[in-house]
Scaffold this motif. Structure first.
Motif, PDB file in Angstrom:
ATOM      1  N   GLN A  11       0.731  -1.300  -0.138  1.00 51.50           N
ATOM      2  CA  GLN A  11       0.138  -0.084  -0.122  1.00 51.50           C
ATOM      3  C   GLN A  11       0.887   1.417  -0.248  1.00 51.50           C
ATOM      4  N   ARG A  12       2.046   1.283   0.550  1.00 53.79           N
ATOM      5  CA  ARG A  12       2.857   2.160   0.581  1.00 53.79           C
ATOM      6  C   ARG A  12       4.194   2.457  -0.042  1.00 53.79           C
ATOM      7  N   SER A  13       4.546   1.465  -1.020  1.00 54.63           N
ATOM      8  CA  SER A  13       5.739   1.243  -1.468  1.00 54.63           C
ATOM      9  C   SER A  13       5.889   1.278  -2.885  1.00 54.63           C
ATOM     10  N   ILE A  14       5.016   1.499  -3.618  1.00 50.56           N
ATOM     11  CA  ILE A  14       4.897   1.405  -5.199  1.00 50.56           C
ATOM     12  C   ILE A  14       5.858   2.492  -5.586  1.00 50.56           C
ATOM     13  N   VAL A  15       6.775   2.146  -6.338  1.00 50.24           N
ATOM     14  CA  VAL A  15       7.875   2.693  -7.165  1.00 50.24           C
ATOM     15  C   VAL A  15       7.629   2.518  -8.443  1.00 50.24           C
ATOM     16  N   GLY A  16       7.103   3.502  -9.191  1.00 52.53           N
ATOM     17  CA  GLY A  16       6.881   3.675 -10.636  1.00 52.53           C
ATOM     18  C   GLY A  16       6.190   2.240 -11.003  1.00 52.53           C
ATOM     19  N   HIS A  17       6.568   1.503 -12.119  1.00 52.08           N
ATOM     20  CA  HIS A  17       5.817   0.367 -12.478  1.00 52.08           C
ATOM     21  C   HIS A  17       6.700  -0.889 -12.134  1.00 52.08           C
ATOM     22  N   ALA A  18       7.697  -0.771 -11.600  1.00 52.02           N
ATOM     23  CA  ALA A  18       8.661  -1.680 -11.219  1.00 52.02           C
ATOM     24  C   ALA A  18       8.361  -2.386  -9.842  1.00 52.02           C
ATOM     25  N   GLN A  19       8.828  -3.554  -9.615  1.00 49.43           N
ATOM     26  CA  GLN A  19       8.456  -4.232  -8.344  1.00 49.43           C
ATOM     27  C   GLN A  19       9.921  -4.665  -7.795  1.00 49.43           C
ATOM     28  N   LEU A  20       9.987  -4.565  -6.433  1.00 48.10           N
ATOM     29  CA  LEU A  20      11.190  -5.026  -5.828  1.00 48.10           C
ATOM     30  C   LEU A  20      11.116  -6.404  -5.521  1.00 48.10           C
ATOM     31  N   PRO A  21      12.444  -6.971  -5.871  1.00 48.44           N
ATOM     32  CA  PRO A  21      12.672  -8.374  -5.743  1.00 48.44           C
ATOM     33  C   PRO A  21      12.278  -8.810  -4.249  1.00 48.44           C
ATOM     34  N   SER A  22      12.169 -10.143  -4.086  1.00 50.97           N
ATOM     35  CA  SER A  22      11.449 -10.588  -2.653  1.00 50.97           C
ATOM     36  C   SER A  22      12.550 -10.509  -1.758  1.00 50.97           C
ATOM     37  N   ALA A  23      13.934 -10.499  -2.006  1.00 52.92           N
ATOM     38  CA  ALA A  23      14.941 -10.318  -1.071  1.00 52.92           C
ATOM     39  C   ALA A  23      14.794  -9.004  -0.559  1.00 52.92           C
ATOM     40  N   ALA A  24      14.552  -7.956  -1.245  1.00 51.46           N
ATOM     41  CA  ALA A  24      14.476  -6.529  -1.065  1.00 51.46           C
ATOM     42  C   ALA A  24      13.530  -6.457  -0.053  1.00 51.46           C
ATOM     43  N   THR A  25      12.132  -7.052  -0.594  1.00 51.54           N
ATOM     44  CA  THR A  25      10.740  -6.859   0.373  1.00 51.54           C
ATOM     45  C   THR A  25      11.107  -7.230   1.601  1.00 51.54           C
ATOM     46  N   ASP A  26      11.692  -8.552   1.764  1.00 52.25           N
ATOM     47  CA  ASP A  26      11.904  -9.202   3.152  1.00 52.25           C
ATOM     48  C   ASP A  26      12.895  -8.306   4.247  1.00 52.25           C
ATOM     49  N   LEU A  27      13.875  -7.711   3.267  1.00 56.24           N
ATOM     50  CA  LEU A  27      14.653  -6.799   3.999  1.00 56.24           C
ATOM     51  C   LEU A  27      14.005  -5.537   4.621  1.00 56.24           C
ATOM     52  N   ILE A  28      13.150  -5.079   3.809  1.00 55.81           N
ATOM     53  CA  ILE A  28      12.294  -3.780   4.356  1.00 55.81           C
ATOM     54  C   ILE A  28      11.355  -4.311   5.296  1.00 55.81           C
ATOM     55  N   LEU A  29      10.764  -5.377   5.332  1.00 51.69           N
ATOM     56  CA  LEU A  29      10.000  -5.756   6.133  1.00 51.69           C
ATOM     57  C   LEU A  29      10.037  -6.450   7.519  1.00 51.69           C
ATOM     58  N   LEU A  30      11.236  -7.335   7.334  1.00 53.12           N
ATOM     59  CA  LEU A  30      11.428  -8.205   8.561  1.00 53.12           C
ATOM     60  C   LEU A  30      13.149  -7.770   8.655  1.00 53.12           C
ATOM     61  N   GLY A  31      13.756  -7.053   8.227  1.00 51.64           N
ATOM     62  CA  GLY A  31      15.014  -6.734   8.604  1.00 51.64           C
ATOM     63  C   GLY A  31      16.077  -7.786   8.118  1.00 51.64           C
ATOM     64  N   ASP A  32      17.379  -7.764   8.517  1.00 49.38           N
ATOM     65  CA  ASP A  32      18.528  -8.758   8.033  1.00 49.38           C
ATOM     66  C   ASP A  32      18.359 -10.117   9.044  1.00 49.38           C
ATOM     67  N   LEU A  33      17.278 -10.725   8.532  1.00 45.20           N
ATOM     68  CA  LEU A  33      17.250 -12.014   9.230  1.00 45.20           C
ATOM     69  C   LEU A  33      18.392 -13.100   9.084  1.00 45.20           C
ATOM     70  N   THR A  34      18.806 -13.349   7.861  1.00 44.72           N
ATOM     71  CA  THR A  34      20.112 -13.897   7.436  1.00 44.72           C
ATOM     72  C   THR A  34      21.545 -13.590   8.051  1.00 44.72           C
ATOM     73  N   GLY A  35      21.610 -12.367   8.480  1.00 42.33           N
ATOM     74  CA  GLY A  35      22.898 -11.695   8.775  1.00 42.33           C
ATOM     75  C   GLY A  35      23.837 -11.538   7.713  1.00 42.33           C
ATOM     76  N   ARG A  36      23.147 -11.019   6.607  1.00 41.76           N
ATOM     77  CA  ARG A  36      23.889 -10.933   5.525  1.00 41.76           C
ATOM     78  C   ARG A  36      25.013  -9.498   5.446  1.00 41.76           C
ATOM     79  N   TYR A  37      24.061  -8.795   5.990  1.00 36.28           N
ATOM     80  CA  TYR A  37      24.674  -7.174   6.513  1.00 36.28           C
ATOM     81  C   TYR A  37      25.322  -7.059   7.729  1.00 36.28           C
ATOM     82  N   ALA A  38      25.609  -8.252   8.511  1.00 34.97           N
ATOM     83  CA  ALA A  38      26.175  -7.888   9.787  1.00 34.97           C
ATOM     84  C   ALA A  38      27.738  -8.289   9.829  1.00 34.97           C
ATOM     85  N   THR A  39      28.117  -8.673   8.652  1.00 37.04           N
ATOM     86  CA  THR A  39      29.520  -9.283   8.693  1.00 37.04           C
ATOM     87  C   THR A  39      30.423  -8.064   8.998  1.00 37.04           C
ATOM     88  N   GLY A  40      31.295  -8.158   9.943  1.00 35.86           N
ATOM     89  CA  GLY A  40      32.151  -7.115  10.155  1.00 35.86           C
ATOM     90  C   GLY A  40      31.529  -5.878  10.881  1.00 35.86           C
TER      91      GLY A  40
END
Length: 495
Positions: A11-40
């Motif tokens: 409802q709030r994140s429509i960007v033009g006519h494109a769609q975010l990948p599922s990984a980006a959607t999960d990152l926005i809604l759920l955060g870094d669950l896999t710890g990919r961005y926690a390294t270092g």
């Protein structure tokens, strides 16, 4: 940019006519669950420069949150979104990926948070405009192959342009090992790979490679980590030829159109060389500046692609001027590395065997070796040992730099802890001239005056001061300075 599985996001994140990948959607809604961005983010190097120890929770969480925010900004920018849409995604209370931004807004106010979002967006926009999305390692190799083809067909005119090609080819070697345009390399590594000095390397980076979009330094290296680089395609609109001439101004008079004088560069607008051969040869002493040089590299690389070329053809395929081509071919012929029949030139059949390179159409029955080997060529021109001396100098510089890092990472304790009346009191460390010489052990450790044996938790720093080394004492320099000030105050009050 919608996802039916996440109503709040759709409802709030429509960007033009494109769609975010599922990984980006999960990152926005759920955060870094896999710890990919926690390294270092939650660790740092200990005082020994080898082991990794935990970083402060608040500092680690801030670094982790910033990496998540930057990743979200890149996803939105690549999908064609705007900064307003990014702001809505980050400040939405139900989006876990925006926790860091909302924390800034809560601590420092909405204005500070909006400024932070603007800085992150600007950085993400610059990154997206100069990078390519790679979905697999195969795509990365395709990008590197296309980049190699573009490098080989680009005219690198002048001595500075040819030197820039050597540096760019060195970075391409590193990128091929890393598996993508993003790679890590230090200046000393690149200097040894390209066969040029660090000073020359910096000059061609600032005057040719960076302005023309061939190479970009994303992060300066520190400690034992090299700088982070990204290879571009050299295609910046409005910059014309991606290689600069070796001189900004010419000493010749400008051409006179009325006399029919030249109006175009002598060399062609495209080239045709084998950069792989150039990459094999460029670090050898025979191709140092005062030996055969970069012009010989270009001519050999052009002849390896296609034998039996005339001087006029070589001027176009190698991007070397006619006068330099004649002069260099004569030197190579005197050394037995090239041979000419009539008006055409070709590489000698065994000219490149010392580097493990065989000519594709060489006559196997022709066994005559070159008149002189590559080492002999370097020795004749007085450049034999240049590479070894450069590596020795770099090794000495690395050792000196590591020694300086060790001194900074010693965590010099500014105070000694004693117990008085049941409480700990910090005592300022004595001056170096107040430390009795009998306390110093030959190996740098501190002798216990009572037993005469080395104390396990103490040693003498390079400036002569005592250092208390304990597993729990991993304070930063600022923390130690604050402890020192506190020690002075407490010691004066106790005294």
């Amino acid at each position: 940019m919608t996802d039916n599985n996440h109503p709040a996001l759709s409802q709030r994140s429509i960007v033009g006519h494109a769609q975010l990948p599922s990984a980006a959607t999960d990152l926005i809604l759920l955060g870094d669950l896999t710890g990919r961005y926690a390294t270092g983010s939650y660790s740092r190097l200990a005082s020994d420069g080898q082991t990794v120890i935990p970083r402060g929770d608040r500092q680690g969480a801030a670094e982790h949150g910033h990496r998540i925010t930057a990743a979200i900004a890149c996803h939105v920018a690549r999908a064609g979104g705007t900064i307003d849409q990014l702001t809505q995604l980050l400040l939405h209370p139900e989006h876990e990926g925006g926790r860091h931004t909302r924390s800034i807004a809560l601590r420092s106010g909405q204005t500070r948070a909006l400024d932070y979002i603007r800085r992150v967006w600007n950085s993400a926009s610059r990154t997206i405009s100069t990078t390519i999305a790679l979905s697999s390692r195969h795509d990365a190799y395709e990008v590197l192959a296309a980049l190699r083809d573009r490098i080989e067909t680009t005219p690198w005119r002048g001595e500075r342009g040819r030197t820039a090609l050597r540096v760019l080819r060195a970075h391409l070697n590193f990128a091929e090992i890393a598996g993508g345009p993003l790679h890590h390399a230090s200046e000393r590594q690149t200097s040894e790979e390209a066969g040029v000095s660090r000073t020359t390397l910096r000059v061609v980076y600032e005057t040719v490679l960076r302005p023309r979009g061939w190479l970009r330094r994303l992060q300066v290296g520190h400690g034992q980590e090299g700088s982070t680089w990204y290879l571009g395609d050299g295609n910046i609109p409005g910059h014309g030829d991606p290689a600069l001439l070796s001189r900004f101004r010419s000493t010749q008079f400008p051409p006179d159109p009325a006399l029919g004088e030249w109006t175009t560069p002598e060399t062609a607008t495209t080239a045709d060389i084998d950069s792989t051969v150039l990459g094999h040869l460029m670090s050898h002493d025979a191709f140092a500046r005062h030996a055969l040089g970069s012009a010989a590299l270009m001519l050999i690389s052009a002849l390896h692609v296609r034998q039996d070329q005339t001087v006029g053809e070589l001027v176009g395929t190698s991007s070397v001027s006619r006068a330099t081509t004649y002069r260099t071919l004569k030197r190579l012929a005197d050394l037995g590395l090239v041979q000419h029949t009539g008006e055409t030139w070709a590489l000698a059949p065994r000219a490149l065997e010392g580097f493990g390179i065989r000519l594709p159409d060489a006559d196997n029955g022709h066994t005559a070796p070159p008149a002189q080997g590559w080492d002999k060529v370097a020795e004749q021109h007085g450049t034999w040992g240049v590479t070894a001396r450069r590596k020795a100098l770099h090794a000495a510089e690395r050792a000196a730099y590591q020694k300086a890092l060790d001194r900074l990472a010693e965590h010099r304790s500014q105070a000694v802890v004693i117990v008085r009346d049941g409480r700990q009191v910090l005592v300022p460390t004595p001056r170096p001239n107040e430390i009795p010489p009998t306390w110093h052990a030959p190996d740098g450790r501190v002798l216990d005056p009572a037993t005469g044996r080395p104390a396990a938790d103490w040693r003498v720093a390079t400036d002569g001061r005592l250092i208390l080394i304990t597993p729990s004492d991993q304070r930063s320099y600022d923390e130690l300075a604050a402890a020192h000030a506190e020690a002075l105050s407490e010691w004066e009050s106790v005294a």
